[in-house]
Design a protein around this motif. Structure first.
Motif, PDB file in Angstrom:
ATOM      1  N   PHE A  36       0.810  -1.212   0.000  1.00  0.00           N
ATOM      2  CA  PHE A  36       0.000   0.000   0.000  1.00  0.00           C
ATOM      3  C   PHE A  36       0.854   1.277   0.000  1.00  0.00           C
ATOM      4  CE2 PHE A  36      -2.494  -3.352   1.938  1.00  0.00           C
ATOM      5  CZ  PHE A  36      -3.718  -3.249   1.288  1.00  0.00           C
ATOM      6  N   LEU A  37       2.123   1.141   0.310  1.00  0.00           N
ATOM      7  CA  LEU A  37       2.998   2.318   0.389  1.00  0.00           C
ATOM      8  C   LEU A  37       3.744   2.592  -0.915  1.00  0.00           C
ATOM      9  CD1 LEU A  37       4.536   1.723   3.955  1.00  0.00           C
ATOM     10  CD2 LEU A  37       2.603   3.166   3.311  1.00  0.00           C
ATOM     11  N   ASN A  42      -1.983   1.356  -7.242  1.00  0.00           N
ATOM     12  CA  ASN A  42      -3.250   1.498  -7.961  1.00  0.00           C
ATOM     13  C   ASN A  42      -4.223   0.465  -7.398  1.00  0.00           C
ATOM     14  OD1 ASN A  42      -5.194   0.638 -10.298  1.00  0.00           O
ATOM     15  ND2 ASN A  42      -4.405   2.667 -10.907  1.00  0.00           N
ATOM     16  N   PRO A  43      -5.344   0.909  -6.828  1.00  0.00           N
ATOM     17  CA  PRO A  43      -6.262  -0.060  -6.182  1.00  0.00           C
ATOM     18  C   PRO A  43      -6.754  -1.139  -7.135  1.00  0.00           C
ATOM     19  CG  PRO A  43      -6.811   2.183  -5.573  1.00  0.00           C
ATOM     20  CD  PRO A  43      -5.797   2.284  -6.646  1.00  0.00           C
ATOM     21  N   GLU A  44      -7.196  -0.778  -8.358  1.00  0.00           N
ATOM     22  CA  GLU A  44      -7.726  -1.767  -9.289  1.00  0.00           C
ATOM     23  C   GLU A  44      -6.680  -2.804  -9.653  1.00  0.00           C
ATOM     24  OE1 GLU A  44      -7.959   1.402  -9.534  1.00  0.00           O
ATOM     25  OE2 GLU A  44     -10.098   1.919  -9.462  1.00  0.00           O
ATOM     26  N   TYR A  46      -4.072  -3.570  -7.942  1.00  0.00           N
ATOM     27  CA  TYR A  46      -3.707  -4.368  -6.768  1.00  0.00           C
ATOM     28  C   TYR A  46      -4.742  -5.459  -6.514  1.00  0.00           C
ATOM     29  CZ  TYR A  46      -2.370  -5.532  -1.986  1.00  0.00           C
ATOM     30  OH  TYR A  46      -1.986  -6.204  -0.858  1.00  0.00           O
ATOM     31  N   LEU A  47      -6.033  -5.151  -6.609  1.00  0.00           N
ATOM     32  CA  LEU A  47      -7.076  -6.153  -6.408  1.00  0.00           C
ATOM     33  C   LEU A  47      -7.018  -7.234  -7.470  1.00  0.00           C
ATOM     34  CD1 LEU A  47     -10.102  -3.887  -5.349  1.00  0.00           C
ATOM     35  CD2 LEU A  47      -8.722  -5.402  -3.896  1.00  0.00           C
ATOM     36  N   SER A  48      -6.702  -6.848  -8.695  1.00  0.00           N
ATOM     37  CA  SER A  48      -6.581  -7.840  -9.759  1.00  0.00           C
ATOM     38  C   SER A  48      -5.448  -8.812  -9.469  1.00  0.00           C
ATOM     39  CB  SER A  48      -6.350  -7.147 -11.100  1.00  0.00           C
ATOM     40  OG  SER A  48      -7.455  -6.323 -11.423  1.00  0.00           O
ATOM     41  N   SER A  49      -4.351  -8.283  -8.951  1.00  0.00           N
ATOM     42  CA  SER A  49      -3.223  -9.165  -8.629  1.00  0.00           C
ATOM     43  C   SER A  49      -3.563 -10.095  -7.465  1.00  0.00           C
ATOM     44  CB  SER A  49      -1.990  -8.328  -8.298  1.00  0.00           C
ATOM     45  OG  SER A  49      -2.207  -7.590  -7.102  1.00  0.00           O
ATOM     46  N   LEU A  50      -4.382  -9.624  -6.524  1.00  0.00           N
ATOM     47  CA  LEU A  50      -4.794 -10.495  -5.422  1.00  0.00           C
ATOM     48  C   LEU A  50      -5.655 -11.638  -5.930  1.00  0.00           C
ATOM     49  CD1 LEU A  50      -5.678  -7.908  -2.597  1.00  0.00           C
ATOM     50  CD2 LEU A  50      -3.617  -9.317  -2.819  1.00  0.00           C
ATOM     51  N   GLY A  51      -6.514 -11.353  -6.927  1.00  0.00           N
ATOM     52  CA  GLY A  51      -7.359 -12.409  -7.468  1.00  0.00           C
ATOM     53  C   GLY A  51      -6.549 -13.498  -8.158  1.00  0.00           C
ATOM     54  N   ARG A  52      -5.426 -13.142  -8.722  1.00  0.00           N
ATOM     55  CA  ARG A  52      -4.605 -14.118  -9.425  1.00  0.00           C
ATOM     56  C   ARG A  52      -3.669 -14.861  -8.491  1.00  0.00           C
ATOM     57  NH1 ARG A  52      -4.117  -9.663 -12.877  1.00  0.00           N
ATOM     58  NH2 ARG A  52      -2.007  -9.312 -12.043  1.00  0.00           N
TER      59      ARG A  52
END
Length: 277
Positions: A36-37, A42-44, A46-52
């Motif tokens: 986050f630092l 980029n929130p979008e 970052y969330l996409s990378s979490l899904g993968r």
């Protein structure tokens, strides 16, 4: 009515198998604070990378992010509280500092008034000094004029005595030895001619001094009669000497006397004497 039931042993076995299977599943790790630092966070993305990269349901991810948000809010609250205490302490310090600053400001204002007073005195002294310098120059000029006037008067007296306009004292001579040869005189010239040359030079020097002082000066205006008498007497002596030189046919003496007439601005008078008029 009969119902289908699994044997108790089978159910027990299935339950045990399910617990063991859940224990062996990979659990996602805690979200990294450094993610986050990042400067380019980029929130979008970052969330996409979490899904993968994470084996986690959307609800679990939401719960994890809410926990993370609560933790950050708590840290923020603690940070604000800590800074607020420091801010209050700073305010107290600033309050004391205002008094110090005010003391310094008052001191600076007092110093400024003192400097202004000193500057005023200096300016007054400067004006006084300028006035004194002007007065000094004026007095110096007047002293110079006074000395020049005294010298003019002395030279007038000397010439009047030398030309016989006024009687000289019996114990004083004219300061001139007729046998001595004057500077600027011609070698072999007669004592009379040398005396006339000396008087002519003295008269020319006198007229230059009068011009430097200013012929309109009241003292010089009062002495103009003496100057005219000296010039008239000197021209008469030159005329007599020229007649004698002409009678004796002394060409050099005649030339020297004519030159003296010219120096005195009386060329016409010398010409009339030569013509015998």
């Amino acid at each position: 009515m009969s119902t289908f039931q699994l044997p108790s042993s089978t159910a027990t076995t299935s339950t045990a198998y399910s617990s063991d299977e859940e224990d062996t599943l990979p659990y996602p790790g805690e979200l990294s604070r450094s993610d986050f630092l990042a400067k380019d966070f980029n929130p979008e993305a970052y969330l996409s990378s979490l899904g993968r990269n994470r084996h986690q349901t959307l609800e679990d991810l939401r719960s994890d992010l809410r926990s993370r948000s609560q933790l950050l809010n708590q840290e923020l609250l603690e940070l604000v509280n800590g800074n607020y205490e420091e801010f209050l302490s700073l305010g107290a310090d600033l309050h004391e500092g205002e008094e110090r600053v005010e003391g310094v400001r008052v001191g600076v204002m007092g110093f400024g008034r003192e400097v202004g007073g000193v500057g005023k005195v200096v300016r007054e002294r400067e004006r006084e000094m300028e006035g004194l310098l002007v007065e000094k120059r004026r007095i110096g000029g007047e002293v110079g004029v006074g000395r020049a006037l005294l010298e003019v008067d002395a030279r007038l007296g000397e010439m009047e005595e030398g030309l016989g306009i006024i009687d000289r004292d019996e114990d004083e001579g004219d300061g001139f030895d007729e046998d001595d040869e004057e500077v600027g005189g011609e070698k072999g010239s007669s004592p009379v001619l040398r005396r006339l040359q000396r008087h002519t030079r003295e008269f020319l020097l006198l007229t230059r001094m009068v011009e430097r002082v200013g012929s309109s000066h009241p003292f010089l205006l009062a002495q103009q009669g003496r100057v005219d008498a000296i010039r008239k007497t000197l021209l008469l002596d030159l005329a007599a000497a020229l007649r004698q030189a002409k009678a004796a046919k002394e060409a050099d003496a005649m030339l020297g006397i004519v030159r003296m007439f010219s120096d005195l601005g009386a060329e016409g008078e010398g010409v009339r004497v030569l013509r015998g008029s």
